[in-house]
Design an enzyme around this catalytic site. Structure first.
Site, mmCIF file in Angstrom:
data_model
loop_
_atom_site.group_PDB
_atom_site.id
_atom_site.type_symbol
_atom_site.label_atom_id
_atom_site.label_comp_id
_atom_site.label_asym_id
_atom_site.label_seq_id
_atom_site.Cartn_x
_atom_site.Cartn_y
_atom_site.Cartn_z
ATOM 1 N N TYR A 275 0.791 -1.321 0.014
ATOM 2 C CA TYR A 275 -0.125 -0.076 0.020
ATOM 3 C C TYR A 275 0.939 1.380 0.040
ATOM 4 O O TYR A 275 0.605 2.398 -0.970
ATOM 5 C CB TYR A 275 -0.985 0.099 1.303
ATOM 6 C CG TYR A 275 -1.780 1.187 1.343
ATOM 7 C CD1 TYR A 275 -2.766 1.502 0.552
ATOM 8 C CD2 TYR A 275 -1.517 2.092 2.190
ATOM 9 C CE1 TYR A 275 -3.693 2.758 0.720
ATOM 10 C CE2 TYR A 275 -1.996 3.345 2.358
ATOM 11 C CZ TYR A 275 -3.131 3.581 1.532
ATOM 12 O OH TYR A 275 -3.846 4.974 1.831
ATOM 13 N N ARG A 319 1.277 9.138 12.330
ATOM 14 C CA ARG A 319 0.873 10.551 12.790
ATOM 15 C C ARG A 319 -0.571 10.692 12.740
ATOM 16 O O ARG A 319 -1.296 11.257 13.659
ATOM 17 C CB ARG A 319 1.627 11.617 12.066
ATOM 18 C CG ARG A 319 1.478 12.877 12.606
ATOM 19 C CD ARG A 319 1.733 14.038 11.413
ATOM 20 N NE ARG A 319 0.873 13.641 10.340
ATOM 21 C CZ ARG A 319 1.406 14.318 9.013
ATOM 22 N NH1 ARG A 319 2.429 15.039 8.800
ATOM 23 N NH2 ARG A 319 0.551 14.116 8.040
#
Length: 528
Positions: A275, A319
Site C-alpha cells: 500500500y 501521525r
C-alpha cells in the site's frame, strides 16, 4: 441592554450622566483617531478602532488618543491580536486547530522561531510570484491557480523548493503534485461510495487529458482543487509530451493500487508495504524519473527513492491515526492488522483511556518498523549531487524523522493528535542545505527517541538497535558537528522586537487598570 450599562445606570441615576459622557467621549476619540491624517485612509483601520471600542468597554480609543499615531495603531492591533488569542483559548477545539495550521499560536510559544516561520512564508509567496511571472511560464490564469494551490497544499514551500529548477521541469512537478493530490483526495473521501470511487481511481490517468472533467469531493483547498480541476488539466496539456507520459504512467499505477486497497484491508506487513509503495513509493520513483529526464540526475536509484516514499507514508499513517479513525462517515484504517491485533480487538479501541498502555506499545512497534527504512533513505540522499535536487528530496525525510521522534512513546497520538510545531518545521526547511545537515538532524532526532525508550516496552531492544544503527551511519559519515539545532536550546535569546512587544503588553495592562481606577474614583466622588 446590560452590555451598554443602561439597566445598571437606571438603578443609579446619579451615575447616568457620567456614563453617557464617557461613551460620547470614546466615540469622539475613535472618530478623531480614524480621521487623523496619520492614520491610513482605509476601512481596515475604521474596523479595528470600532472593534477596539466594543471590546474594551468603550474606552480603548479614549485612552490611546494622547499618544502619537504609530504607537497608537500598534497598541490597537496588538490588543486585537491578544483578544483573538483569548477567543481561541475559549474555543480550543475548532478554532485552535485552524490557527494551528497557520502556525501562529505555536510560534508565539516559541518566539525565537517566529522570525524563521515568517521569513519562510514570505519567501514562499515571493517564489510563487516570481515563478508565475517568469517569461517561460505561459501567461494564463491556469498556471496562477496551479502554483497558488501548490503553495496552499504543500504548507507554503512547494514553489520555494521548485524555484531553482528550469521552468519546464518546475511546471511538470507542480502538475504532478496536484494530479496526485487530487487522486489522494478521492481516495481519502470516505463519503464516496465504493462503486463510484473505484472506477474513478482506475481511470483517473485519462481524466487529466479531459479539460471539462471535475468531481466535487474533499474539503477546503482540496475541494477547490477538485471543483476547478479544469485548470490543472489545461496546464497539463501545455507540458512536453515526455512529462505528460511520465505523469500519466505514475497516476495510472497509483490509481490502480489505491483502488485495490479500497476493496482490501491492510492485513499483513506485506500489504502495508505494498500500500505504501502504491501511494507514496511511486511518487518517489516518478519524481526521480522526472529528474533524470531533465538531466539533473542520472543515477539509477529507483529502489532507494521508493524507500524514501514508503518511509514518508508510514510516518504519515502513524501521525494521522486520530484524524483517520475519526473520519466521517466512516474511519480510514491503514495500520496493519498484523501489528495492532496484538494489542486490541479493534483499531479504534486504541484511542480509549483503558487501552493506553497497549496503544503506546502498538505505536512504538509501528515507529520501530518505520525506522528500518532510514538506512536506505540516507544512502539515497548521500548519492544526490545536484544541490537543488538534494534539497527537494532531503527536507521531507528530515521532517519525517522529527515527526517519528515526536510520536514515539507519546499517548497524545491517540488523544489529541500530534504534529511538528510550525516553527520547528520552518527551521528544518531553512537549515537543511547539505548532507551534513541531514546527518546531524537524523542523529539528533534519534537521540531524542533513545531518551524516550522504556526498557519494559516489548520492542525496546529492537528500537534501540535501529536507533544505534542510524547514529552509527551518521558518525561514520564524518560530517557530524553536534550543533543540536532542533531540540536543545542552550540559552534563551531575546531580541529588541520582543522587548518592545513586552513593553506594549505592559502598557495595555496599565491602561486597563487605569481605566478601572478612573471609573472607581469618579463613582466615589459622586457618592460623596
Amino acid at each position: 441592554m446590560g452590555r451598554l450599562g443602561l439597566v445598571e445606570a437606571l438603578k443609579h441615576p446619579d451615575e447616568f450622566h457620567i456614563l453617557l459622557k464617557l461613551k460620547l467621549a470614546a466615540r469622539h476619540a475613535e472618530k478623531q483617531i480614524i480621521t487623523s491624517p496619520q492614520v491610513p485612509d482605509h476601512p481596515h483601520w475604521g474596523f479595528c478602532y470600532t472593534l477596539l471600542r466594543k471590546c474594551s468597554n468603550g474606552v480603548g480609543a479614549l485612552l490611546l488618543q494622547p499618544f502619537e499615531p504609530q504607537l497608537r495603531n500598534a497598541v490597537c492591533i496588538l490588543y486585537l491580536v491578544l483578544r483573538g488569542l483569548d477567543t481561541i483559548e475559549e474555543h480550543k477545539n475548532q478554532k485552535l486547530a485552524e490557527m494551528g495550521r497557520l502556525g501562529l499560536v505555536e510560534a508565539l510559544k516559541h518566539p525565537d522561531e517566529f522570525h524563521i516561520l515568517l521569513k519562510l512564508k514570505l519567501a514562499a509567496r515571493h517564489a510563487e510570484k516570481q515563478i508565475i511571472t517568469t517569461p517561460q511560464v505561459p501567461d494564463h490564469p491556469h498556471w496562477g491557480f496551479c502554483y497558488s494551490l501548490l503553495r496552499k497544499c504543500s504548507n507554503g514551500v512547494g514553489a520555494l523548493l521548485l524555484q531553482p529548477f528550469e521552468p519546464q521541469f518546475r511546471n511538470a512537478v507542480c502538475i504532478l503534485y496536484l494530479v496526485l493530490r487530487a487522486l489522494d483526495t478521492i481516495e481519502d473521501d470516505t463519503s464516496i461510495p465504493t462503486e463510484i470511487k473505484v472506477p474513478i481511481l482506475i481511470s483517473f490517468h485519462r481524466h487529466v487529458y479531459d479539460r471539462d472533467w471535475h468531481f466535487s469531493c474533499g474539503t477546503k483547498d482540496c475541494k477547490i482543487l477538485m471543483d476547478q480541476f479544469h485548470h490543472v488539466s489545461t496546464a497539463f496539456s501545455q507540458l512536453g509530451k515526455g512529462y505528460q507520459e511520465a505523469i500519466e504512467d505514475i497516476t495510472k499505477r497509483m490509481g490502480a493500487g489505491m483502488a485495490k486497497f479500497i476493496c482490501k484491508e491492510v492485513e499483513t506487513m506485506d500489504d502495508y508495504e505494498e500500500y505504501c509503495h502504491y501511494v507514496a513509493g511511486l511518487v518517489g520513483t516518478g519524481l526521480f524519473k522526472l529528474f533524470e529526464a531533465s538531466g539533473k540526475q542520472n543515477l539509477g536509484l529507483y529502489n532507494l527513492s521508493n524507500e524514501i516514499g514508503i518511509f514518508l507514508q508510514k510516518t504519515n499513517i502513524i501521525r494521522d491515526y486520530l484524524e483517520d479513525i475519526r473520519e466521517i462517515p466512516k474511519p480510514r484504517m491503514f495500520w496493519p492488522c498484523e501489528i495492532w491485533r496484538k494489542y486490541a480487538n479493534k483499531l479504534e479501541d486504541l484511542q480509549y483511556e483503558e487501552n493506553s498502555v497497549e496503544a503506546v506499545q502498538c505505536l512504538n512497534e509501528m515507529v520501530t518498523d518505520a525506522l528500518r527504512h532510514v538506512e536506505d533513505c540516507l544512502k539515497h540522499l548521500s548519492a544526490l549531487k545536484d544541490n537543488a535536487v538534494f534539497r527537494f528530496c532531503a527536507i521531507r525525510p528530515v521532517l519525517a524523522i522529527g515527526t517519528l521522534a515526536l510520536c514515539y512513546n507519546n499517548i497524545d497520538v491517540f488523544k489529541t493528535g500530534v504534529k511538528l510545531r510550525p516553527g520547528l518545521a520552518a527551521k528544518i526547511y531553512v537549515q537543511t542545505r547539505t548532507i551534513s545537515d541531514v546527518y546531524n538532524a537524523f542523529f539528533e532526532f534519534a537521540s531524542v527517541m533513545k531518551s524516550k525508550v522504556e526498557m519494559h516496552d516489548p520492542h525496546a531492544f529492537e528500537t534501540l538497535s535501529r536507533l544505534n544503527t542510524i547514529q552509527e551511519i551518521c558518525r561514520e559519515s564524518g560530517l557530524l558537528n553536534h550543533r543540536k539545532f532542533y531540540i536543545i536550546r542552550s540559552e534563551h535569546r531575546y531580541n529588541f522586537a520582543l522587548i518592545i512587544v513586552l513593553f506594549i503588553v505592559l502598557f495595555i495592562v496599565y491602561a486597563r487598570l487605569n481605566a478601572a481606577l478612573v471609573y472607581s474614583v469618579s463613582r466615589q466622588e459622586l457618592v460623596t
